[in-house]
Every structure is written in C-alpha cells, then in structure tokens.
Design a protein around this motif. Sequence first.
Motif, PDB file in Angstrom:
ATOM      1  N   GLN A  26       0.842  -0.912  -0.474  1.00  0.00           N
ATOM      2  CA  GLN A  26       0.174  -0.055   0.044  1.00  0.00           C
ATOM      3  C   GLN A  26       0.948   1.206  -0.217  1.00  0.00           C
ATOM      4  O   GLN A  26       0.419   2.699  -0.422  1.00  0.00           O
ATOM      5  N   ASN A  27       2.169   1.028   0.017  1.00  0.00           N
ATOM      6  CA  ASN A  27       3.347   2.290  -0.148  1.00  0.00           C
ATOM      7  C   ASN A  27       3.707   2.342  -0.856  1.00  0.00           C
ATOM      8  O   ASN A  27       3.473   2.005  -2.070  1.00  0.00           O
ATOM      9  N   LYS A  28       3.435   3.913  -1.118  1.00  0.00           N
ATOM     10  CA  LYS A  28       4.144   4.179  -2.040  1.00  0.00           C
ATOM     11  C   LYS A  28       5.859   4.370  -2.154  1.00  0.00           C
ATOM     12  O   LYS A  28       6.031   4.807  -1.736  1.00  0.00           O
ATOM     13  N   TRP A  29       6.729   4.134  -3.133  1.00  0.00           N
ATOM     14  CA  TRP A  29       8.068   3.819  -2.642  1.00  0.00           C
ATOM     15  C   TRP A  29       8.953   4.337  -3.258  1.00  0.00           C
ATOM     16  O   TRP A  29       8.136   5.276  -4.126  1.00  0.00           O
ATOM     17  N   ASP A  30       9.685   5.040  -3.100  1.00  0.00           N
ATOM     18  CA  ASP A  30      10.899   6.096  -3.552  1.00  0.00           C
ATOM     19  C   ASP A  30      11.502   5.130  -5.009  1.00  0.00           C
ATOM     20  O   ASP A  30      12.026   6.619  -5.805  1.00  0.00           O
ATOM     21  N   SER A  31      10.975   4.086  -5.427  1.00  0.00           N
ATOM     22  CA  SER A  31      11.891   3.730  -6.611  1.00  0.00           C
ATOM     23  C   SER A  31      11.003   2.630  -7.327  1.00  0.00           C
ATOM     24  O   SER A  31      10.189   2.411  -6.753  1.00  0.00           O
ATOM     25  N   PRO A  32      10.615   2.790  -9.143  1.00  0.00           N
ATOM     26  CA  PRO A  32       9.698   1.701  -9.650  1.00  0.00           C
ATOM     27  C   PRO A  32      10.664   0.299  -8.693  1.00  0.00           C
ATOM     28  O   PRO A  32       9.209  -1.006  -8.672  1.00  0.00           O
ATOM     29  N   LYS A  33      11.632   0.629  -8.713  1.00  0.00           N
ATOM     30  CA  LYS A  33      12.304  -0.932  -8.416  1.00  0.00           C
ATOM     31  C   LYS A  33      12.171  -1.413  -7.454  1.00  0.00           C
ATOM     32  O   LYS A  33      12.049  -2.383  -7.386  1.00  0.00           O
ATOM     33  N   LYS A  34      12.378  -0.499  -6.425  1.00  0.00           N
ATOM     34  CA  LYS A  34      11.512  -0.974  -4.645  1.00  0.00           C
ATOM     35  C   LYS A  34      10.346  -1.479  -4.905  1.00  0.00           C
ATOM     36  O   LYS A  34       9.657  -2.865  -4.482  1.00  0.00           O
ATOM     37  N   SER A  35       9.138  -0.327  -5.528  1.00  0.00           N
ATOM     38  CA  SER A  35       7.979  -0.934  -5.628  1.00  0.00           C
ATOM     39  C   SER A  35       8.018  -2.361  -5.964  1.00  0.00           C
ATOM     40  O   SER A  35       6.920  -2.925  -5.183  1.00  0.00           O
ATOM     41  N   TYR A  36       8.779  -2.663  -7.237  1.00  0.00           N
ATOM     42  CA  TYR A  36       8.299  -4.253  -7.903  1.00  0.00           C
ATOM     43  C   TYR A  36       9.423  -5.012  -6.485  1.00  0.00           C
ATOM     44  O   TYR A  36       8.778  -6.339  -6.713  1.00  0.00           O
ATOM     45  N   GLU A  37      10.277  -4.710  -6.167  1.00  0.00           N
ATOM     46  CA  GLU A  37      10.854  -5.886  -4.784  1.00  0.00           C
ATOM     47  C   GLU A  37       9.783  -6.385  -3.400  1.00  0.00           C
ATOM     48  O   GLU A  37      10.153  -7.367  -3.414  1.00  0.00           O
ATOM     49  N   VAL A  38       9.044  -4.965  -3.922  1.00  0.00           N
ATOM     50  CA  VAL A  38       8.287  -5.389  -3.194  1.00  0.00           C
ATOM     51  C   VAL A  38       6.532  -5.802  -2.821  1.00  0.00           C
ATOM     52  O   VAL A  38       6.510  -6.742  -2.495  1.00  0.00           O
ATOM     53  N   TYR A  39       6.579  -5.744  -4.101  1.00  0.00           N
ATOM     54  CA  TYR A  39       5.194  -6.128  -4.751  1.00  0.00           C
ATOM     55  C   TYR A  39       5.161  -7.701  -5.282  1.00  0.00           C
ATOM     56  O   TYR A  39       4.745  -8.445  -4.541  1.00  0.00           O
TER      57      TYR A  39
END
Length: 143
Positions: A26-39
């Motif tokens: 549910q968080n907005k991460w600082d980069s698409p790469k981090k967001s993908y890692e979390v996803y």
Amino acid sequence: MTGGVAMKITIKDIMLNKDVLFKLVQNKWDSPKKSYEVYRFYMEIESHIAFFERERAKLARTLGEPCGEERYQIKPENQSEYNQEIERILDVPIELPSLSITIDDIANTQYTDNKDSWYTPIEFYKFEKFLEKANASIDTTEK
C-alpha cells in the motif's frame, strides 16, 4: 531467489504478520524498482497464505461438521487432531526472496490514498521482529 539469497521462515511467521506485510504494497516507494521488489515479495507471501487457508479449509471439512453456509465447526472429538495438523502446516519451512527495506524505509514512505494504511507502533514492532528473524536466516550461499 536472485543471487542465492533467501529468507528462511515458516508459514506461521507469515500468518502472524500478514496484515502488516499486506500494508507494504500500500506504500508509495521511492522508485519503481523498490516498488516491484516489495510487490514480488508480497505476491510470494500471498501464495503461502492461500496455501494455509486451503489446507485449513480441507481440515475443517474433514474433521468438522457443517454449521452454516460454507462454514464448519470442528467436532470436539477431532479438536486435538485438528490443532496438531494446523501446527504441522504452520511449521512448514519456506523461503522468500530477500527484501532490502528497513523500518526507516517504511517510516519514510508515502502512503496511498487509504489513510488506514498508516502503521501503528505495534505494527512497526511486528514488522521489525519479522525482518530480524527473516534476515537472521538469510542463506547467502550460491545455489
């Protein structure tokens, strides 16, 4: 797991922390790469949650009796067996991809439009303990 790095935990660790872990996506991460890692991390967790729920439902149908629409009550004479089988499922060891985030990373993220996604102090604590256990188990040997 990329690079042979994996967190080794149990299904119990996931089930005890699933609500907190869900908030990660549910968080907005600082980069698409981090967001993908979390996803990617959460999708792996979700598969283990689904496995547990499926197995629990099968046990309830086998050891219980219907008590409403798609609900089962465990028969008293089967409660001990049910509890033992649930514990065996919860103790199944699993490997998850490593996750390179910290409590500070979470505290510094922006949240999506859902105000309920703010972490409480107990949720920060639960996530910190989950990360400590998971990170202590990381296997860095090449596969």
